[in-house]
Design an enzyme around this catalytic site. Sequence first.
Site, PDB file in Angstrom:
ATOM      1  N   ARG A  58     -10.631   8.070 -18.449  1.00 41.44           N
ATOM      2  CA  ARG A  58      -9.399   8.862 -18.518  1.00 41.44           C
ATOM      3  C   ARG A  58      -8.180   8.051 -18.110  1.00 41.44           C
ATOM      4  O   ARG A  58      -7.068   8.326 -18.556  1.00 41.44           O
ATOM      5  CB  ARG A  58      -9.563  10.137 -17.688  1.00 41.44           C
ATOM      6  CG  ARG A  58     -10.561  11.106 -18.353  1.00 41.44           C
ATOM      7  CD  ARG A  58     -10.955  12.257 -17.458  1.00 41.44           C
ATOM      8  NE  ARG A  58     -11.613  11.862 -16.230  1.00 41.44           N
ATOM      9  CZ  ARG A  58     -12.920  11.585 -16.103  1.00 41.44           C
ATOM     10  NH1 ARG A  58     -13.707  11.673 -17.153  1.00 41.44           N
ATOM     11  NH2 ARG A  58     -13.430  11.232 -14.948  1.00 41.44           N
ATOM     12  N   GLU A  95     -22.353   7.212  -4.530  1.00 30.38           N
ATOM     13  CA  GLU A  95     -23.164   7.962  -3.572  1.00 30.38           C
ATOM     14  C   GLU A  95     -24.614   7.490  -3.574  1.00 30.38           C
ATOM     15  O   GLU A  95     -25.267   7.456  -2.548  1.00 30.38           O
ATOM     16  CB  GLU A  95     -23.094   9.456  -3.901  1.00 30.38           C
ATOM     17  CG  GLU A  95     -23.693  10.305  -2.822  1.00 30.38           C
ATOM     18  CD  GLU A  95     -23.420  11.777  -3.022  1.00 30.38           C
ATOM     19  OE1 GLU A  95     -24.060  12.563  -2.333  1.00 30.38           O
ATOM     20  OE2 GLU A  95     -22.584  12.124  -3.874  1.00 30.38           O
TER      21      GLU A  95
END
Length: 175
Positions: A58, A95
């Site tokens: 994006r 993560e």
Amino acid sequence: MDLNALIRTIPDHPKPGIMFRDITTLLADAGGFSHAVAALSAPFEGQRVDKVAGVEARGFILGGAVACRLGAGFVPLRKKGKLPHKTVSADYALEYGIDTIEMHLDACRAGERVLLVDDLIATGGTAVAGLSLLRGVGAEVVAAAFVIDLPDLGGADRLRAEGLPVVTLTAFEGH
């Protein structure tokens, strides 16, 4: 303009407990998209910005539009293995592991003034990796600009701690 109203929130994506902030609805709204690009560009109009670096994917959409508005070139920061020429790379923590972004080695020259753009700043891992790539080739990164800040995750503060001014257009609490 209320940008938050143009950003769709998708609960539990990509995993339970995450509130995904989807800017595709903002991009689809002509007035909202135009407003976001103008607002991301405004602090830098009248300044020398040689390149805008956008983070996949994006950040390509927003960064390309900002670059055009500022009369600057565009530098794509891509996922590993996507660029065809000689690259430099930087790892960043996810993560559940580590990922890598790359930039063409010749995308920026020493001393060029670069604006880093992406749609959202969360933990700041990707943005810090992009900053490292740009500074590593001698570019002067003037600021980072994002549509959305997730302040609870600390990414914007992490960039500021690196000495980088940060512009955000809106914020959402939580993750």
